[in-house]
Design an enzyme around this catalytic site. Structure first.
Site, PDB file in Angstrom:
ATOM      1  N   ARG A   1      -4.923  -9.052   4.727  1.00  0.00           N
ATOM      2  CA  ARG A   1      -4.350  -8.941   6.072  1.00  0.00           C
ATOM      3  C   ARG A   1      -5.339  -9.204   7.211  1.00  0.00           C
ATOM      4  NH1 ARG A   1      -1.733  -5.410   2.748  1.00  0.00           N
ATOM      5  NH2 ARG A   1       0.535  -5.592   2.840  1.00  0.00           N
TER       6      ARG A   1
ATOM      7  N   HIS B   1      -2.067 -13.079   3.590  1.00  0.00           N
ATOM      8  CA  HIS B   1      -2.233 -14.144   2.590  1.00  0.00           C
ATOM      9  C   HIS B   1      -2.032 -15.559   3.146  1.00  0.00           C
ATOM     10  CE1 HIS B   1      -2.712 -11.009  -0.267  1.00  0.00           C
ATOM     11  NE2 HIS B   1      -1.461 -10.832  -0.628  1.00  0.00           N
TER      12      HIS B   1
ATOM     13  N   HIS C   1      -4.223 -14.305  -7.194  1.00  0.00           N
ATOM     14  CA  HIS C   1      -3.320 -13.163  -7.045  1.00  0.00           C
ATOM     15  C   HIS C   1      -2.493 -12.913  -8.310  1.00  0.00           C
ATOM     16  CE1 HIS C   1      -0.657 -10.359  -5.001  1.00  0.00           C
ATOM     17  NE2 HIS C   1      -1.392 -10.458  -3.922  1.00  0.00           N
TER      18      HIS C   1
ATOM     19  N   ASP D   1      -3.046   0.393  -3.257  1.00  0.00           N
ATOM     20  CA  ASP D   1      -3.076  -0.867  -2.512  1.00  0.00           C
ATOM     21  C   ASP D   1      -4.287  -0.774  -1.599  1.00  0.00           C
ATOM     22  OD1 ASP D   1      -2.495  -3.313  -1.448  1.00  0.00           O
ATOM     23  OD2 ASP D   1      -0.493  -2.801  -0.717  1.00  0.00           O
TER      24      ASP D   1
ATOM     25  N   GLU E   1      -7.752  -8.252  -6.911  1.00  0.00           N
ATOM     26  CA  GLU E   1      -8.070  -9.437  -6.119  1.00  0.00           C
ATOM     27  C   GLU E   1      -9.489  -9.341  -5.586  1.00  0.00           C
ATOM     28  OE1 GLU E   1      -4.778  -9.396  -3.170  1.00  0.00           O
ATOM     29  OE2 GLU E   1      -3.918  -8.065  -4.673  1.00  0.00           O
TER      30      GLU E   1
HETATM   31  C1  BGC Z   1      -1.405  -6.699  -1.014  1.00  0.00           C
HETATM   32  C2  BGC Z   1      -0.104  -5.955  -0.937  1.00  0.00           C
HETATM   33  C3  BGC Z   1       0.979  -6.963  -0.781  1.00  0.00           C
HETATM   34  C4  BGC Z   1       0.961  -7.903  -1.928  1.00  0.00           C
HETATM   35  C5  BGC Z   1       2.003  -8.946  -1.742  1.00  0.00           C
HETATM   36  C6  BGC Z   1      -1.360  -7.649  -2.159  1.00  0.00           C
HETATM   37  O1  BGC Z   1      -2.510  -8.416  -2.169  1.00  0.00           O
HETATM   38  O2  BGC Z   1      -2.487  -5.829  -1.140  1.00  0.00           O
HETATM   39  O3  BGC Z   1      -0.111  -5.078   0.136  1.00  0.00           O
HETATM   40  O4  BGC Z   1       2.219  -6.352  -0.685  1.00  0.00           O
HETATM   41  O5  BGC Z   1      -0.281  -8.515  -2.007  1.00  0.00           O
HETATM   42  O6  BGC Z   1       2.329  -9.478  -2.926  1.00  0.00           O
END
Ligand code: BGC
Length: 393
Positions: A122, A147, A221, A293, A358
């Site tokens: 983010r 992303h 991811h 998360d 990640e």
């Molecule tokens: C994030 C999550 C997000 C997800 C989306 C992750 O990398 O940390 O917050 O909802 O990606 O697929």
């Protein structure tokens, strides 16, 4: 025609048929790539996977190593579509969540298996200032940028170049992101090389250069389930993360800027602990993420390739180690999966049926001077490596 001539002729015809068959067999042996002919060495093949609405054709490459481990990669998003690894009894299962159709990736993928960029994770309110100039990116996750925006690297078509070496096989993917794409400054030339080695590792080497000062943070991811995708939840997986600090977040999952200690919190994974043991804790950070998360500040601090996390799945005996030179690791326990997506093998994916690890720079780094920098300038080369290493107990 005398009978003797007839017999001679049919002998000659039969001889020709045999000769043609022998020559065809010899040619087919020559046509097999040398590494395969030498007893199941690494191989790579390409197939058509689907067509995008604009008409672009997407390929799927299948990489196979000498042990039979198999990895499938799409030219769409550089997605690891499937990762088949053995359990402790040698039985293969696909441990990566994914889809069997291109249209599912286009319509509804929560970033399954993809290359994530230009900025993975983010950026607060989609805004950052670099060299006195403020850039406004898309806000595609509540008030924030996530992303890479509306059409990040996960939705781009990558040029693929397969290669094969003695003990490995791989795919080099390149994508040039034009200046201003998703409102990021600079033309960014990105390259991600996936290598599958004979010791069951997927190595990812990232490289990028820019024409103007910009920010960059690339990762992969993949959502893992070491029991096999579609085979239940990940709560029994035992997780270890080599981090004694993390970056706490606000309600919108943006770091507050603090680098806090993990000791004494249910987020601490320095001792191997089942993911499910503390996932429903009332800890404010866990509540905010709806589970794990969190960005872990790795104790290696991103200097050399080092073990960041080790995950053991006790029933199958499969083990995943994440080795990286990045300073951070986002541990996401698939909290937003909700049982509506039907995966590769036809099973629905319930909440927490996959987890992502990640390797990356910290979220929202462009807005935090105390975080390691994610700025890339012309003439500099962004380079980073992460390895997913598979084994069994
Ligand atoms: C994030 C999550 C997000 C997800 C989306 C992750 O990398 O940390 O917050 O909802 O990606 O697929």
């Amino acid at each position: 025609m005398p009978t003797s001539t007839l017999i001679r002729n049919s002998f000659a015809a039969a001889f020709r048929v045999v000769l043609v068959a022998v020559v065809a067999l010899a040619l087919s042996l020559v046509a097999v790539p040398p590494a395969q002919a030498a007893g199941g060495g690494p191989s790579i093949t390409k197939k058509y996977f689907g067509t995008l609405s604009g008409g672009k054709k997407i390929d799927i490459y299948t990489l196979r190593n000498s042990n039979g481990m198999r990895v499938k990669i799409l030219t769409y998003g550089g997605i690891l579509q499937s990762i088949e690894v053995p359990d402790s009894r040698g039985r293969l299962a696909d441990v990566a969540l994914g889809f069997d159709k291109l249209s599912d990736y286009v319509k509804q993928s929560p970033y399954f298996g993809c290359i994530t960029g230009r900025y993975a994770n983010r950026i607060a309110k989609g805004r950052f200032t670099l060299d006195g100039k403020t850039y406004q990116l898309a806000t595609n996750d509540g008030p924030n940028h996530l992303h890479g925006g509306n059409k990040g690297f996960d939705k781009r078509v990558w040029q693929a170049e397969p290669f094969r070496r003695h003990n490995s096989v791989g795919l080099a993917l390149t994508y040039t992101s034009p200046n201003g794409e998703e409102h990021y400054p600079g033309t960014l030339r990105a390259k991600v090389v996936y290598t599958l080695t004979d010791d069951n590792q997927i190595r990812m080497d990232y490289r990028a250069t820019t024409s103007r000062p910009t920010v960059v943070n690339l990762t992969n991811h993949t959502y893992f389930n070491l029991r096999g995708e579609g085979n239940g939840r990940i709560l029994g997986h035992e997780m270890r993360i080599n981090a004694s600090h993390y970056t706490p977040v606000d309600k919108t999952l943006i770091p507050t800027g603090k680098i806090a200690r993990l000791g004494g919190t249910p987020l601490d994974f320095r001792e191997p602990t089942a993911i499910g043991d503390r996932i429903n804790s009332k800890n404010q950070q866990i509540v905010r993420g709806g589970g794990y998360d969190q960005n872990y500040v790795l104790d290696s601090r991103g200097h050399d390739l080092d073990l960041a996390a080790k995950v053991v799945e006790p029933e199958s005996g499969r083990v995943l180690e994440v080795i990286t030179d990045q300073p951070g690791l986002q541990f996401y326990s698939g909290n937003f999966l909700d049982g509506t997506l039907r995966g590769t093998s036809g099973h629905l994916y319930p909440k927490r049926s996959g987890f992502a690890l990640e390797s990356q720079h910290f979220p929202d780094s462009p807005n935090h001077k105390n975080f390691p920098s994610t700025v890339l300038r012309p003439g500099d080369v962004y380079r980073t490596t992460t390895i997913y290493a598979f084994s069994t107990m």
